[in-house]
Design a protein around this motif. Structure first.
Motif, PDB file in Angstrom:
ATOM      1  N   LYS A 135      -3.250   8.995  11.514  1.00 52.55           N
ATOM      2  CA  LYS A 135      -3.085   9.441  13.027  1.00 52.55           C
ATOM      3  C   LYS A 135      -1.960  10.609  13.110  1.00 52.55           C
ATOM      4  N   ARG A 136      -1.455  11.032  11.953  1.00 51.73           N
ATOM      5  CA  ARG A 136      -0.229  12.024  11.776  1.00 51.73           C
ATOM      6  C   ARG A 136      -0.917  13.166  11.819  1.00 51.73           C
ATOM      7  N   HIS A 137      -0.138  14.329  12.560  1.00 50.07           N
ATOM      8  CA  HIS A 137      -0.389  15.479  12.570  1.00 50.07           C
ATOM      9  C   HIS A 137      -0.950  15.998  11.223  1.00 50.07           C
ATOM     10  N   PRO A 138      -1.864  17.027  10.918  1.00 46.29           N
ATOM     11  CA  PRO A 138      -2.194  17.502   9.655  1.00 46.29           C
ATOM     12  C   PRO A 138      -0.980  18.124   8.861  1.00 46.29           C
ATOM     13  N   SER A 139      -0.181  18.880   9.649  1.00 47.06           N
ATOM     14  CA  SER A 139       1.019  19.461   9.075  1.00 47.06           C
ATOM     15  C   SER A 139       1.864  18.453   8.128  1.00 47.06           C
ATOM     16  N   ARG A 140       1.877  17.184   8.859  1.00 52.05           N
ATOM     17  CA  ARG A 140       2.949  15.970   8.294  1.00 52.05           C
ATOM     18  C   ARG A 140       2.161  15.476   7.143  1.00 52.05           C
ATOM     19  N   MET A 141       0.814  15.342   7.289  1.00 53.49           N
ATOM     20  CA  MET A 141      -0.134  14.812   6.075  1.00 53.49           C
ATOM     21  C   MET A 141       0.130  15.600   4.864  1.00 53.49           C
ATOM     22  N   ALA A 161       4.974  -2.090  16.020  1.00 49.59           N
ATOM     23  CA  ALA A 161       6.315  -2.675  16.763  1.00 49.59           C
ATOM     24  C   ALA A 161       7.532  -1.644  16.636  1.00 49.59           C
ATOM     25  N   MET A 162       7.564  -0.937  15.505  1.00 48.90           N
ATOM     26  CA  MET A 162       8.596  -0.138  15.178  1.00 48.90           C
ATOM     27  C   MET A 162       8.636   1.381  15.381  1.00 48.90           C
ATOM     28  N   GLY A 163       7.543   1.910  15.855  1.00 43.92           N
ATOM     29  CA  GLY A 163       7.551   3.112  16.378  1.00 43.92           C
ATOM     30  C   GLY A 163       7.145   4.047  15.330  1.00 43.92           C
ATOM     31  N   GLY A 164       6.345   3.524  14.516  1.00 43.57           N
ATOM     32  CA  GLY A 164       5.775   4.444  13.566  1.00 43.57           C
ATOM     33  C   GLY A 164       4.331   5.014  13.774  1.00 43.57           C
ATOM     34  N   THR A 165       3.687   6.021  12.854  1.00 42.89           N
ATOM     35  CA  THR A 165       2.554   6.583  13.204  1.00 42.89           C
ATOM     36  C   THR A 165       1.691   6.261  11.775  1.00 42.89           C
ATOM     37  N   PRO A 166       0.696   5.577  11.786  1.00 46.01           N
ATOM     38  CA  PRO A 166       0.033   5.262  10.650  1.00 46.01           C
ATOM     39  C   PRO A 166      -0.539   6.786  10.031  1.00 46.01           C
ATOM     40  N   PRO A 167      -0.587   6.755   8.538  1.00 46.08           N
ATOM     41  CA  PRO A 167      -0.890   8.078   8.004  1.00 46.08           C
ATOM     42  C   PRO A 167      -2.104   8.961   8.741  1.00 46.08           C
ATOM     43  N   LEU A 222       0.834  -1.063   0.025  1.00 46.21           N
ATOM     44  CA  LEU A 222       0.015   0.006   0.147  1.00 46.21           C
ATOM     45  C   LEU A 222       0.952   1.412   0.044  1.00 46.21           C
ATOM     46  N   SER A 223       2.135   1.171  -0.229  1.00 45.55           N
ATOM     47  CA  SER A 223       3.133   2.204   0.046  1.00 45.55           C
ATOM     48  C   SER A 223       3.274   2.989  -1.253  1.00 45.55           C
ATOM     49  N   PRO A 224       3.019   4.228  -1.236  1.00 51.26           N
ATOM     50  CA  PRO A 224       3.293   4.990  -2.534  1.00 51.26           C
ATOM     51  C   PRO A 224       4.688   5.153  -2.826  1.00 51.26           C
ATOM     52  N   TRP A 225       5.530   5.175  -1.865  1.00 50.97           N
ATOM     53  CA  TRP A 225       6.826   5.282  -2.092  1.00 50.97           C
ATOM     54  C   TRP A 225       7.576   4.080  -2.626  1.00 50.97           C
ATOM     55  N   SER A 226       6.953   2.900  -2.242  1.00 48.54           N
ATOM     56  CA  SER A 226       7.403   1.699  -3.080  1.00 48.54           C
ATOM     57  C   SER A 226       6.984   1.658  -4.249  1.00 48.54           C
ATOM     58  N   TYR A 227       5.707   2.193  -4.702  1.00 46.96           N
ATOM     59  CA  TYR A 227       5.161   2.310  -5.851  1.00 46.96           C
ATOM     60  C   TYR A 227       6.130   3.338  -7.055  1.00 46.96           C
ATOM     61  N   LEU A 228       6.419   4.472  -6.293  1.00 51.86           N
ATOM     62  CA  LEU A 228       7.208   5.563  -7.136  1.00 51.86           C
ATOM     63  C   LEU A 228       8.593   5.074  -7.359  1.00 51.86           C
ATOM     64  N   GLY A 229       9.285   4.108  -6.609  1.00 54.64           N
ATOM     65  CA  GLY A 229      10.416   3.575  -6.593  1.00 54.64           C
ATOM     66  C   GLY A 229      10.600   2.404  -7.778  1.00 54.64           C
ATOM     67  N   ILE A 230       9.449   1.869  -8.272  1.00 50.26           N
ATOM     68  CA  ILE A 230       9.676   0.631  -9.076  1.00 50.26           C
ATOM     69  C   ILE A 230      10.617   0.788 -10.225  1.00 50.26           C
ATOM     70  N   LYS A 231      10.432   1.635 -11.215  1.00 55.98           N
ATOM     71  CA  LYS A 231      11.119   1.941 -12.207  1.00 55.98           C
ATOM     72  C   LYS A 231      12.587   1.906 -11.918  1.00 55.98           C
ATOM     73  N   GLN A 232      12.810   2.835 -11.011  1.00 53.61           N
ATOM     74  CA  GLN A 232      14.192   2.966 -10.742  1.00 53.61           C
ATOM     75  C   GLN A 232      15.210   1.843 -10.106  1.00 53.61           C
ATOM     76  N   PHE A 233      14.028   1.326  -9.240  1.00 56.90           N
ATOM     77  CA  PHE A 233      14.589   0.166  -8.484  1.00 56.90           C
ATOM     78  C   PHE A 233      14.989  -1.106  -9.474  1.00 56.90           C
ATOM     79  N   PHE A 292      11.432  -0.546   9.349  1.00 54.26           N
ATOM     80  CA  PHE A 292      10.398   0.206  10.057  1.00 54.26           C
ATOM     81  C   PHE A 292       9.520   0.947   9.089  1.00 54.26           C
ATOM     82  N   GLY A 293      10.002   0.941   7.859  1.00 52.75           N
ATOM     83  CA  GLY A 293       9.176   1.529   6.750  1.00 52.75           C
ATOM     84  C   GLY A 293       9.365   1.116   5.418  1.00 52.75           C
ATOM     85  N   SER A 294       8.596   1.499   4.460  1.00 55.62           N
ATOM     86  CA  SER A 294       8.644   1.078   3.147  1.00 55.62           C
ATOM     87  C   SER A 294       8.921   1.910   1.899  1.00 55.62           C
TER      88      SER A 294
END
Length: 198
Positions: free
Chosen positions: A55-61, A47-53, A12-23, A171-173
């Motif tokens: 639940k993140r602060h509006p500024s971070r979103m 488990a790894m100290g992350g915050t689901p999108p 579900l990670s947009p970052w994984s998607y964006l990296g497909i071609k380059q990877f 801890f991230g994707s």
């Protein structure tokens, strides 16, 4: 010597998607072998100290969206910034990847197709019919693959690999691991490329 990369990622990670071609270009350049290892999103956040999108602060979103637009433009990769089916349950799709890995070791095209389905095609990867269509398009018999993916064995692989990822400081994707060195994010693929040169 064969160069092996472990690719831990959320489907579900947009970052994984964006990296497909380059990877994929880096993998081809070095004739590397990739172990595709989708892991549980919520278990990893917990488990790894992350915050689901959500639940993140509006500024971070807000900034997350800025960065997605920047990277989409920079990489020339079209993306739907508000996909219709996000978040969705990635469990069956992930276990299909493990079933493919076990059978042929070539789960990359299917993994890429799942990410593309979410972020470019507005398709629901929690829907079994959709997954069957993607499997068929990737050259697999959907009924056989889905049956294998639903097995207790594949469910256990998914759980075990998620735990394995956490033990390896994932801890991230996406997180790419080569020679026990972690490269987190699609913006670190250049560093992965450099490591593979050595």
């Amino acid at each position: 010597m064969t160069k092996v990369i472990d690719n831990y990622h959320f489907l579900l990670s947009p970052w994984s998607y964006l990296g497909i071609k380059q990877f994929n270009a880096v993998v081809a350049k070095h004739s590397a072998v990739v172990n595709y290892k989708p892991i549980s999103v919520m278990d990893t956040f917990e488990a790894m100290g992350g915050t689901p999108p959500s639940k993140r602060h509006p500024s971070r979103m807000k900034y997350r969206m800025v960065e997605l637009k920047r990277w989409s433009k920079h990489l020339g990769v079209p993306i739907n910034f508000e996909p219709a089916f996000w978040p969705a349950d990635q469990t069956l799709a992930a276990q299909m990847i493990y079933a493919i890995q076990e059978a042929s070791g070539n789960a990359g095209p299917f993994s890429d197709a799942i990410l593309t389905a979410v972020w470019a095609q507005d398709r629901n990867i929690a829907d079994e019919v959709t997954l069957a269509e993607i499997a068929r398009d990737c050259g697999f018999d959907p009924n056989t693959l889905i049956a294998q993916a639903k097995s207790d064995a594949m469910a256990q692989v998914y759980r075990n690999t998620t735990l394995e990822a956490h033990k390896r400081d994932v801890f991230g994707s996406p997180t790419y691991i080569y020679n026990d060195e972690n490269f987190w994010g699609q913006d670190r693929i250049n560093f992965l490329d450099q490591a593979l040169e050595n």
